[in-house]
Design an enzyme around this catalytic site. Structure first.
Site, PDB file in Angstrom:
ATOM      1  N   ASP A  44      -5.270  78.555 100.429  1.00  0.00           N
ATOM      2  CA  ASP A  44      -4.660  79.779 100.955  1.00  0.00           C
ATOM      3  C   ASP A  44      -3.545  79.494 101.957  1.00  0.00           C
ATOM      4  OD1 ASP A  44      -6.294  78.752 102.868  1.00  0.00           O
ATOM      5  OD2 ASP A  44      -7.267  80.645 103.391  1.00  0.00           O
ATOM      6  N   HIS A 245      16.553  58.786  95.857  1.00  0.00           N
ATOM      7  CA  HIS A 245      15.860  59.879  96.545  1.00  0.00           C
ATOM      8  C   HIS A 245      14.474  59.436  97.020  1.00  0.00           C
ATOM      9  CE1 HIS A 245      18.654  63.198  94.750  1.00  0.00           C
ATOM     10  NE2 HIS A 245      19.206  62.534  95.732  1.00  0.00           N
ATOM     11  N   ASP A 262      19.023  59.071 105.014  1.00  0.00           N
ATOM     12  CA  ASP A 262      19.783  60.228 104.538  1.00  0.00           C
ATOM     13  C   ASP A 262      19.011  61.445 105.012  1.00  0.00           C
ATOM     14  OD1 ASP A 262      21.049  62.259 103.152  1.00  0.00           O
ATOM     15  OD2 ASP A 262      21.175  61.150 101.257  1.00  0.00           O
ATOM     16  N   ASP A 273      24.334  67.016 106.060  1.00  0.00           N
ATOM     17  CA  ASP A 273      23.888  66.011 105.077  1.00  0.00           C
ATOM     18  C   ASP A 273      24.534  64.664 105.411  1.00  0.00           C
ATOM     19  OD1 ASP A 273      23.068  64.578 102.871  1.00  0.00           O
ATOM     20  OD2 ASP A 273      24.209  65.757 101.406  1.00  0.00           O
ATOM     21  N   HIS A 352      25.944  57.270  91.597  1.00  0.00           N
ATOM     22  CA  HIS A 352      25.973  58.717  91.865  1.00  0.00           C
ATOM     23  C   HIS A 352      27.408  59.155  92.154  1.00  0.00           C
ATOM     24  CE1 HIS A 352      26.357  57.792  96.152  1.00  0.00           C
ATOM     25  NE2 HIS A 352      25.326  56.967  96.040  1.00  0.00           N
ATOM     26  N   HIS A 356      29.684  66.326  97.098  1.00  0.00           N
ATOM     27  CA  HIS A 356      29.291  67.637  96.561  1.00  0.00           C
ATOM     28  C   HIS A 356      29.585  68.700  97.604  1.00  0.00           C
ATOM     29  CE1 HIS A 356      25.719  67.303  99.160  1.00  0.00           C
ATOM     30  NE2 HIS A 356      25.642  66.042  98.756  1.00  0.00           N
ATOM     31  N   HIS A 363      23.154  70.896  98.151  1.00  0.00           N
ATOM     32  CA  HIS A 363      24.034  70.777  96.985  1.00  0.00           C
ATOM     33  C   HIS A 363      24.503  72.201  96.721  1.00  0.00           C
ATOM     34  CE1 HIS A 363      21.703  66.898  95.793  1.00  0.00           C
ATOM     35  NE2 HIS A 363      22.575  66.687  96.732  1.00  0.00           N
ATOM     36  N   GLU A 385      30.272  60.379 100.163  1.00  0.00           N
ATOM     37  CA  GLU A 385      29.092  59.531 100.309  1.00  0.00           C
ATOM     38  C   GLU A 385      29.040  58.351  99.336  1.00  0.00           C
ATOM     39  OE1 GLU A 385      25.392  61.436  98.900  1.00  0.00           O
ATOM     40  OE2 GLU A 385      26.493  63.324  98.914  1.00  0.00           O
ATOM     41  N   TYR A 389      24.274  49.697  95.847  1.00  0.00           N
ATOM     42  CA  TYR A 389      22.832  49.412  95.751  1.00  0.00           C
ATOM     43  C   TYR A 389      22.651  48.200  94.855  1.00  0.00           C
ATOM     44  CZ  TYR A 389      23.453  54.253  97.056  1.00  0.00           C
ATOM     45  OH  TYR A 389      23.906  55.404  97.658  1.00  0.00           O
ATOM     46  N   ARG A 406      24.435  53.296 101.942  1.00  0.00           N
ATOM     47  CA  ARG A 406      25.234  54.512 101.697  1.00  0.00           C
ATOM     48  C   ARG A 406      25.722  54.992 103.057  1.00  0.00           C
ATOM     49  NH1 ARG A 406      21.974  56.944  98.826  1.00  0.00           N
ATOM     50  NH2 ARG A 406      20.909  58.458 100.134  1.00  0.00           N
ATOM     51  N   GLU A 408      27.533  58.530 104.556  1.00  0.00           N
ATOM     52  CA  GLU A 408      27.833  59.909 104.130  1.00  0.00           C
ATOM     53  C   GLU A 408      28.303  60.747 105.311  1.00  0.00           C
ATOM     54  OE1 GLU A 408      24.455  62.050 102.519  1.00  0.00           O
ATOM     55  OE2 GLU A 408      25.787  63.511 101.571  1.00  0.00           O
TER      56      GLU A 408
HETATM   57  N1  GLY Z   1      20.821  64.131 100.552  1.00  0.00           N
HETATM   58  C1  GLY Z   1      21.169  64.284  99.203  1.00  0.00           C
HETATM   59  C2  GLY Z   1      22.558  63.973  98.987  1.00  0.00           C
HETATM   60  O1  GLY Z   1      23.146  63.260  99.764  1.00  0.00           O
HETATM   61  O2  GLY Z   1      23.166  64.439  98.073  1.00  0.00           O
HETATM   62 MN    MN Z   2      22.639  62.968 101.776  1.00  0.00          MN
HETATM   63 MN    MN Z   3      24.932  64.454  99.956  1.00  0.00          MN
END
Ligand code: GLY
Ligand code: MN
Ligand code: MN
Length: 440
Positions: A44, A245, A262, A273, A352, A356, A363, A385, A389, A406, A408
């Site tokens: 619940d 992720h 991240d 982000d 990637h 975005h 996103h 970003e 890797y 990475r 970003e």
């Molecule tokens: N945190 C997800 C991305 O960087 O797109």
């Molecule tokens: Mn990110």
């Molecule tokens: Mn991002």
């Protein structure tokens, strides 16, 4: 702690957005948007409620079980909101409700109805309209209400709208260009996110756990009035950084490894982000430095190209050129740079996109063009970003194996190019090392 800046967007902003929607709707049509439903976590216990971003964008209303109905006819427009009615017992247990009486004035709608009567009201209001703007498949409870209403209308020989038009393209375009008030909230989300990354850098030591660093960041979010992260924390020590992720966040941090984080705060429903990658012991090793400097050059050069009339694609092409040249220089790729780019040989190490849209959703919505080649416009907000890797199993020089990096940032496109909304978060090697060592 002063949370006085827990900014509430003035209701006029939401009302003005609905006016812009009315301008774009065809005559004799309705537009219907539902918010998210409450989601059960276990037995619940529910997840804390967060409204649907489109619904919030047009209402500024954060209660569950709500819907907006806009109607446009030749001679008039009508804005209706469906809300839960007041209920003293339920409110004693689960918190206050705005209620049907208060909703029109507080939210600046023409009329409000009890959401329990939504089928009957829709049947009356939709009869004889030509079109209904609706985005099917977003909320199951909304689909059930609308299509059961159509069934009832058909059974009663009432005329249902002949066309369904998806409102997502229209509303996504609106959301893509941010207003000044939105930019202020995104800037605050970015500021809070930057503070949290700085705290993470200061608090990281060998033998602490990924989860402890997540907690340090959440503390910083909360301190500045951001209750939630905009997406699940990625706190990835060592080779966990090669899982894009990764969110188990339960491993120990090892001396000599990098930590990739991240994480971004959600402030007043707007997302930050940020990704930063830094050495757990406060000092980059030579191979880490080589790959980090390469990523840093990618983000800096890409950022220069994220300006009006340029595109994400143009910036990514530049990043890929720099990356491929760098990987060849380090002996991670071998061959002719142009041919390697043509073969997309870098994809095994950078898999990637470059960035975005960013806004109410991390996103965020909005068309990118077929190859992310949509010309950038003033008022857009996006991430940049790049990453590298190198999995442990990769066939590359030993010293680079198991390194994931990475970096970003978040950018606002401006008349003079762009504004880096996350420039407060250090990313130069010297700045990171100095910050970390001064904290130890
Ligand atoms: N945190 C997800 C991305 O960087 O797109
Ligand atoms: Mn990110
Ligand atoms: Mn991002």
């Amino acid at each position: 702690m002063d949370l006085a800046y827990l900014a509430k967007m003035p209701q006029e902003e939401f009302t003005a957005r609905r006016e812009r929607v009315f301008e774009q709707m065809q005559d004799n049509s309705a537009l219907l948007i539902f918010t998210e439903s409450e989601k059960r976590r276990n037995n619940d216990c529910d997840y804390l409620f967060r409204p649907d971003s489109y619904f919030w964008y047009l209402s500024g209303f954060a209660e569950p079980q709500s819907a907006i109905l806009l109607i446009k006819q030749a001679d008039k427009t009508e804005s209706i909101i469906f809300v839960r009615k007041k209920d003293p017992l339920m409110e004693t247990w689960n918190g206050k409700r705005l209620g049907i009486e208060n909703a029109p004035k507080t939210l600046q709608f023409h009329e409000a109805f009890d959401v329990e009567e939504i089928n009957a009201v829709l049947a009356k209001k939709l009869a004889n309209l030509t079109a209904c703007y609706y985005a099917r498949g977003l909320q199951e409870w909304g689909d059930n209400i609308l299509f059961s209403t159509f069934d009832e209308m058909n059974a009663n020989r009432q005329k249902t709208p002949t066309t369904l038009i998806d409102w997502q393209p229209m509303l996504s375009e609106m959301r893509l260009i941010k207003s000044e008030l939105e930019i202020a909230l995104i800037q605050q989300a970015c500021h809070i996110s930057s503070m949290a990354h700085i705290r993470a850098m200061k608090q990281t030591r060998p033998n602490r756990y990924e989860l402890e660093i997540e907690g340090e960041m959440q503390h910083e979010f909360t301190r500045f009035g951001a209750r939630f992260p905009a997406y699940n924390f990625i706190v990835a020590g060592g080779e966990n950084a090669c899982i894009l992720h990764y969110n188990e966040n339960d491993q120990v941090l090892n001396d000599g490894d990098l930590l990739l984080i991240d994480a971004g705060a959600e402030f007043a429903y707007y997302a930050g982000d940020i990704t930063r990658t830094f050495p757990i012991n406060g000092k980059f090793s030579e191979p880490q430095k080589e790959l980090y400097e390469l990523t840093l050059t990618m983000i800096k050069e890409a950022t220069k190209l994220l300006v009006p009339d340029s595109s994400i694609k143009a910036a990514n092409d530049k990043a890929v050129q720099i990356l491929t040249e760098g990987l060849v220089r380090l002996g991670i790729l071998t061959g002719n740079v142009d041919e390697l780019i043509e073969q997309k040989a870098y994809r095994q190490f950078y898999m990637h996109g470059l960035g975005h849209w960013l806004g109410l959703d991390v996103h965020d919505v909005g068309d990118y063009g077929t190859e992310r080649d949509r010309p950038l416009q003033i008022g857009m907000v996006l991430t940049v970003e790049p990453g590298i890797y190198i999995p442990k199993e990769a066939d590359v020089p030993e010293q680079y194996k198991g390194i994931g990096i990475r970096i970003e940032d978040n950018l606002l496109i401006t008349d003079y190019g762009n504004k880096n909304l996350t420039s407060g978060c250090p990313k130069e090697i010297a700045d990171i090392e100095q910050l970390m060592q001064s904290a130890q």
